[in-house]
Design a protein around this motif. Structure first.
Motif, PDB file in Angstrom:
ATOM      1  N   VAL A  49     -15.304  80.471 -34.181  1.00  0.00           N
ATOM      2  CA  VAL A  49     -14.434  79.406 -34.677  1.00  0.00           C
ATOM      3  C   VAL A  49     -13.146  80.035 -35.169  1.00  0.00           C
ATOM      4  O   VAL A  49     -13.115  80.725 -36.185  1.00  0.00           O
ATOM      5  N   VAL A  98     -13.349  78.472 -30.191  1.00  0.00           N
ATOM      6  CA  VAL A  98     -12.952  77.086 -30.447  1.00  0.00           C
ATOM      7  C   VAL A  98     -11.942  77.075 -31.586  1.00  0.00           C
ATOM      8  O   VAL A  98     -12.149  77.705 -32.622  1.00  0.00           O
ATOM      9  N   ARG A 105      -8.996  74.257 -33.529  1.00  0.00           N
ATOM     10  CA  ARG A 105      -8.424  72.906 -33.564  1.00  0.00           C
ATOM     11  C   ARG A 105      -6.955  72.882 -33.167  1.00  0.00           C
ATOM     12  O   ARG A 105      -6.386  71.838 -32.884  1.00  0.00           O
ATOM     13  N   GLU A 115      -9.438  71.608 -30.373  1.00  0.00           N
ATOM     14  CA  GLU A 115     -10.795  71.052 -30.497  1.00  0.00           C
ATOM     15  C   GLU A 115     -11.379  71.501 -31.842  1.00  0.00           C
ATOM     16  O   GLU A 115     -11.658  72.686 -32.045  1.00  0.00           O
ATOM     17  N   GLU A 116     -11.531  70.589 -32.756  1.00  0.00           N
ATOM     18  CA  GLU A 116     -11.971  70.931 -34.112  1.00  0.00           C
ATOM     19  C   GLU A 116     -13.492  70.934 -34.220  1.00  0.00           C
ATOM     20  O   GLU A 116     -14.164  70.005 -33.749  1.00  0.00           O
ATOM     21  N   VAL A 117     -14.022  71.956 -34.862  1.00  0.00           N
ATOM     22  CA  VAL A 117     -15.459  71.998 -35.146  1.00  0.00           C
ATOM     23  C   VAL A 117     -15.743  71.039 -36.293  1.00  0.00           C
ATOM     24  O   VAL A 117     -15.179  71.160 -37.374  1.00  0.00           O
ATOM     25  N   THR A 118     -16.617  70.091 -36.037  1.00  0.00           N
ATOM     26  CA  THR A 118     -16.933  69.078 -37.048  1.00  0.00           C
ATOM     27  C   THR A 118     -18.308  69.274 -37.675  1.00  0.00           C
ATOM     28  O   THR A 118     -18.619  68.658 -38.693  1.00  0.00           O
ATOM     29  N   ARG A 178     -20.676  71.443 -33.181  1.00  0.00           N
ATOM     30  CA  ARG A 178     -20.312  70.156 -32.577  1.00  0.00           C
ATOM     31  C   ARG A 178     -18.811  69.962 -32.731  1.00  0.00           C
ATOM     32  O   ARG A 178     -18.235  70.271 -33.781  1.00  0.00           O
ATOM     33  N   THR A 179     -18.175  69.463 -31.697  1.00  0.00           N
ATOM     34  CA  THR A 179     -16.756  69.105 -31.718  1.00  0.00           C
ATOM     35  C   THR A 179     -16.648  67.685 -31.171  1.00  0.00           C
ATOM     36  O   THR A 179     -17.642  67.129 -30.675  1.00  0.00           O
TER      37      THR A 179
END
Length: 305
Positions: A14, A37, A39, A177-180, A194-195
């Protein structure tokens, strides 16, 4: 449209700054399958705003200095091993720390003695020899120390080059793409992220989110006390090559970097770049994620330089 990686990977990283890019580079070199990944874009956070310093001169003996010495060796290897189109502007320019008076010079001597015992090369420079090393220095300084192991890279270029090399070995880079969420099993084992585009499965997740590392850690139920610290650097127009030969900074920079103070601090740092602009730093203050321009900070930098 939501998507999932078709097969589990070995690791999800991340953050696409220089730390995340380096992790991806070395992971793929070790044969691991990797996804990076972020954002935002490559080097969109601290990496893109930094000076690219690779310093041993500002660190006292201990774990951080040991890591810095290792880092300088690794960057030399990287600069020699990356293809010419991926040049990271690695410069073994060395650092010159200057003292305005005898009190500061005495403190520098004690600091350097501890560093030498840990493997740092530090040479005391008498006041009469400072101008030969840096002709633009102000007169009247008490002396200084030269640290030939200090170096610099262009940080955004370095991150991009490392990611390209990782991609050539199969790494997947997913920007914007943000890691949520951090995915875990019922037993609490990590199994991916999860994104908004879906899930990426892997038994390991590397938190390389820099200033936002604490927020990513919260997704995993962990507390990581990483706090942002705003800083400014003045950038000049391109100037003649070799005008500033080293990374030159005042002795109080060492104390300011190590300080946990929340207030505005500034200490003179002046260095050239291969492209010509001279970088004038550096300030630091704890104001959360506020990126508003501070004219007071810039005024201090100009005056101290």
């Amino acid at each position: 449209m939501p998507t999932e990686e078709r097969a589990p990977l070995d690791v999800v990283i991340v953050g696409a700054g220089v730390v995340g890019a380096a992790c991806a580079y070395y992971a793929t070199r070790a044969g691991l399958s990797v996804a990076v990944v972020d954002r935002g874009p490559v080097a969109g956070g601290t990496t893109g705003a930094g000076e690219g310093n690779l310093l041993v001169s500002d660190k006292e003996a201990g774990p951080e200095l040991e890591l810095a010495l290792l880092s300088t060796r690794l960057w030399r290897e990287l600069a020699a091993g990356l293809p010419p189109e991926d040049a990271v502007e690695h410069e073994l320019k060395g650092g010159l720390v200057v003292a305005p008076d005898e009190t500061a010079l005495t403190a520098l001597r004690a600091f350097a003695a501890g560093q030498r015992a840990a493997g740092v090369v530090a040479h005391e420079i008498p006041p009469g020899e400072l101008a030969a090393m840096e002709p633009q220095l102000a007169p009247g300084l008490a002396g200084g120390f030269h640290y030939p192991q200090d170096a610099q890279v262009q940080p955004a270029k370095a991150a991009a080059a490392l990611l390209r090399a990782a991609r050539h070995r199969g790494a997947r880079v997913r920007l914007g793409e943000e890691v949520t969420a951090i995915l875990t099993s019922a037993a609490g084992a990590v199994r991916g992220v999860r994104t908004p585009r879906g899930e990426i499965h892997a038994p390991a997740v590397v938190n390389a989110a820099g200033t936002w590392g604490g927020r990513v850690a919260e997704l995993a139920g962990s507390h990581l006390p990483v706090l942002p610290r705003r800083g400014f650097v003045l950038v000049t127009e391109p100037l003649p090559p070799g005008l500033i030969r080293h990374k030159v900074y005042a002795a109080d920079y060492v104390a300011d970097v190590a300080s946990g103070s929340a207030g505005l601090q500034s200490s003179a740092v002046v260095e050239g770049t291969p492209a010509g602009p001279v970088l004038i730093g550096a300030t630091r203050e704890r104001v959360g994620f506020d990126r508003t321009l501070s004219t007071e900070a810039l005024r201090r930098l100009a005056g101290q330089a």
